[in-house]
Design a protein around this motif. Structure first.
Motif, PDB file in Angstrom:
ATOM      1  N   ALA A  36     -17.676 139.265   9.826  1.00  0.00           N
ATOM      2  CA  ALA A  36     -18.683 139.387  10.880  1.00  0.00           C
ATOM      3  C   ALA A  36     -19.973 138.724  10.436  1.00  0.00           C
ATOM      4  CB  ALA A  36     -18.936 140.863  11.189  1.00  0.00           C
ATOM      5  N   GLN A  37     -20.710 138.184  11.402  1.00  0.00           N
ATOM      6  CA  GLN A  37     -22.014 137.594  11.121  1.00  0.00           C
ATOM      7  C   GLN A  37     -22.796 137.451  12.410  1.00  0.00           C
ATOM      8  OE1 GLN A  37     -20.751 133.446   9.896  1.00  0.00           O
ATOM      9  NE2 GLN A  37     -22.508 132.934  11.155  1.00  0.00           N
ATOM     10  N   ILE A  79     -20.953 138.049  15.958  1.00  0.00           N
ATOM     11  CA  ILE A  79     -19.622 137.506  16.244  1.00  0.00           C
ATOM     12  C   ILE A  79     -18.664 137.866  15.117  1.00  0.00           C
ATOM     13  CG2 ILE A  79     -20.424 135.572  17.655  1.00  0.00           C
ATOM     14  CD1 ILE A  79     -20.011 133.801  15.191  1.00  0.00           C
ATOM     15  N   LEU A  80     -17.392 137.797  15.420  1.00  0.00           N
ATOM     16  CA  LEU A  80     -16.339 137.937  14.422  1.00  0.00           C
ATOM     17  C   LEU A  80     -15.693 136.574  14.261  1.00  0.00           C
ATOM     18  CD1 LEU A  80     -14.662 141.252  15.635  1.00  0.00           C
ATOM     19  CD2 LEU A  80     -16.343 140.968  13.801  1.00  0.00           C
ATOM     20  N   HIS A  81     -15.437 136.196  13.008  1.00  0.00           N
ATOM     21  CA  HIS A  81     -14.812 134.903  12.680  1.00  0.00           C
ATOM     22  C   HIS A  81     -13.490 135.126  11.975  1.00  0.00           C
ATOM     23  CE1 HIS A  81     -17.685 131.643  13.301  1.00  0.00           C
ATOM     24  NE2 HIS A  81     -18.632 132.423  12.890  1.00  0.00           N
ATOM     25  N   GLU A  82     -12.561 134.212  12.193  1.00  0.00           N
ATOM     26  CA  GLU A  82     -11.363 134.168  11.353  1.00  0.00           C
ATOM     27  C   GLU A  82     -11.697 133.299  10.147  1.00  0.00           C
ATOM     28  OE1 GLU A  82      -6.660 132.937  11.433  1.00  0.00           O
ATOM     29  OE2 GLU A  82      -7.889 132.546  13.196  1.00  0.00           O
ATOM     30  N   ASN A  83     -11.422 133.775   8.963  1.00  0.00           N
ATOM     31  CA  ASN A  83     -11.688 133.029   7.736  1.00  0.00           C
ATOM     32  C   ASN A  83     -10.470 132.140   7.444  1.00  0.00           C
ATOM     33  OD1 ASN A  83     -13.262 132.316   5.606  1.00  0.00           O
ATOM     34  ND2 ASN A  83     -12.737 134.073   4.346  1.00  0.00           N
TER      35      ASN A  83
END
Length: 84
Positions: A36-37, A79-83
């Motif tokens: 998250a960021q 937002i949520l990101h896929e790493n």
């Protein structure tokens, strides 16, 4: 779902669940490497080609002058990101 609903959901989880990986369930896969960021810049879309996805304000300066853009997310939006 909004962030308040997500927070309420997490607040109601048993403590044992809070240490487990977050999983985003898709039709044919599970995404487990998520972080998250807050967005570091405002983000925009191409009004005439919404399927092309979002881009940052710093990327917008490389677009043709004829492309119409619209701001969709402000700097700081969580937002949520896929790493990958």
């Amino acid at each position: 779902m909004n962030w308040k609903e997500l927070k309420d959901f997490c607040n109601n989880l048993p403590e044992s669940e809070l240490e487990k990986k977050v999983i985003l369930w898709r039709e044919d896969e599970a995404v487990v490497d998520i972080y998250a960021q807050g967005l570091e810049e405002d983000h925009y879309i191409n009004v005439d080609d919404k399927d092309s996805g979002c881009f940052s304000v710093s990327e917008a300066k490389f677009l043709d002058k004829d492309i119409r853009i619209k701001k969709v997310y402000d700097r700081g939006h969580p937002i949520l990101h896929e790493n990958f």
